[in-house]
Enzyme design. Sequence first.
Site, short mmCIF file in Angstrom:
data_model
loop_
_atom_site.label_atom_id
_atom_site.label_comp_id
_atom_site.label_asym_id
_atom_site.label_seq_id
_atom_site.Cartn_x
_atom_site.Cartn_y
_atom_site.Cartn_z
CG HIS A 42 -21.32 14.42 3.57
ND1 HIS A 42 -20.03 14.55 3.10
CD2 HIS A 42 -21.45 15.32 4.57
CE1 HIS A 42 -19.42 15.49 3.78
NE2 HIS A 42 -20.25 15.99 4.67
CE1 TYR A 63 -12.42 8.69 5.63
CE2 TYR A 63 -10.25 8.59 4.64
CZ TYR A 63 -11.17 8.12 5.55
OH TYR A 63 -10.85 7.09 6.37
NE ARG A 67 -3.96 -1.97 0.13
CZ ARG A 67 -4.89 -2.15 -0.82
NH1 ARG A 67 -4.88 -1.37 -1.88
NH2 ARG A 67 -5.81 -3.08 -0.72
CG HIS A 98 -12.94 17.22 10.42
ND1 HIS A 98 -13.58 16.23 9.71
CD2 HIS A 98 -13.50 18.38 10.01
CE1 HIS A 98 -14.50 16.76 8.93
NE2 HIS A 98 -14.46 18.07 9.09
#
Length: 544
Positions: free
Chosen positions: A383, A380, A115, A202
């Site tokens: 919602h 990302y 990855r 965030h």
Amino acid sequence: FAGFSLFSILVVLLLMKSSSGAAESSAVNPCCYYPCQNRGVCVRFGTENYSCDCTRTGFHGKNCTTPEFWTRIYLMLKPSSGAVHFFLTHFKWFWTIINNSFLRDTFMRIVLTVRNELIPSPPTYNTKYEYISWESYNNLSYYTRLLPPIPKDCPLPMGTKGKPNLPDPKEFCEKYFKRREFRPDPQGTNLMFAFMAQHFTHQFFKKSHKATVGFTKALGHGVDASNIYGEELERQHQLRLHKDGKLKYQLINGEMYPPMVSEVPVDMVYPEGFPTEQRLAVGQEVFGLVPGLTMYATIWLREHNRVCDILKGEHPTWEDEQLFQTTRLIIIGEIINIIIEEYVQHLSGYHLKLKYDPSLLFGVRFQYTNRIALEFSHLYHWHPLMPDSFLIDGEEIPYSQFLYNTSILTHYGVEKLVDAFSRQSAGQIGGGRNIHQAVLRVPEILIRDSRAARLQPFNQYRKRFNLKPYSSFYELTGKLVKLYALLFVLYVSVLPCDEMSICPGSTPRLAQLHTGFYIYKVNVVVENNLYLHEKVETRQIYRI
């Protein structure tokens, strides 16, 4: 006569030079065709020529399409990404054996290194520069870019293909993203996961609304727990109790909660006129938006202070600063552990039991520094996870009462919110038409930002991650014919009616929707925003 001939020759030469200049100015940038494959870098020469830099791609040739000897061997032996995913998500009996043996560490090391190799390091591009530059590497105020921006001088928004005018973002979101009926996530994802995703990301997704697109306000580009402790040192010190390493708090009904802004004067985003007693102060200024975020802020506040008590008991000579700094490192480790062993584990669907163990990478070539990519930030926005309403302790709470209402946290308490969010299903992310009206403006802004940032087409990113590019919208939507028809109408140039296309009218007519290797025959009529589709003697009406 001789003078006239000389004058004529001069005029002809001037005309030739003028037309040559016009041709040069109208020449299409060859890099707009995305000719370079396999991560090759397109460099323009003159006006009509280009060269593909194939350095360290394992390929050569004009467009980096000819594999080198060892690359050819590697490609022959390498299983497809689909086969790898199938192997990791099936044969549970096999993975049960692996998970209980020393081979688990070996497989986990492979997962981490493979990855890691997908992401360029050091960072290569940013939104300002469509070529490699020192600014792209050094300027942390930019998100990095996995692919360079579309060249500014391309004739069409997506390069050289597609419509000259892309669909209006607001109209597109209404038709493609707006929820008609709630669809739960098929993997059983709950709201605890949804709010965890928002709380976790965030700390590094902090788009700068004051600057042009592509900038970030975040000072860090990784897991630093700044969403708990604040980014700036001043904010951190405001949130700290400066005793025993702890964070400030208030007690409500004997339970620990974040302090009020009136007591801890840090910048928080609350609507004008918001009650003073409900203005909670936490590490991230936007976490007052929904109770799920203030719930996680409270959980980590309690965990931080709990760890401080344990360290204080074991190390009574440690001062406040050492207790705080050591606890922060422990909290960061706990976050990474949860993200890998539970969060990513759930997302992947792997039967291989993922493991957080830093020692797995000791002695392995691994890039530890991190830069957040703009594409990652855009991707990302999950919602669709949000439900139509929120079910807490037998009560149904609509968005109008859920947004900016920290009293939900203090009224029900952390335990009841955790229980409620763990039981309530989150929405399905994929498949379109599953975003609630209350948050529909988010994808609209995202589409506008992605166009302003000149993100490359979707298929270019599929190729970047070694996936086969789609040849039609049908491959993207599958059996979701409504969405396929919508994308076809919005993005594909519609043929004239006499060529059997989708045309307005009151009588169904035969249409052939070309989908790569498929020809999809349907009876179609578009009238008053209704799409009439007939197939296998079954008639349905689709609203598009």
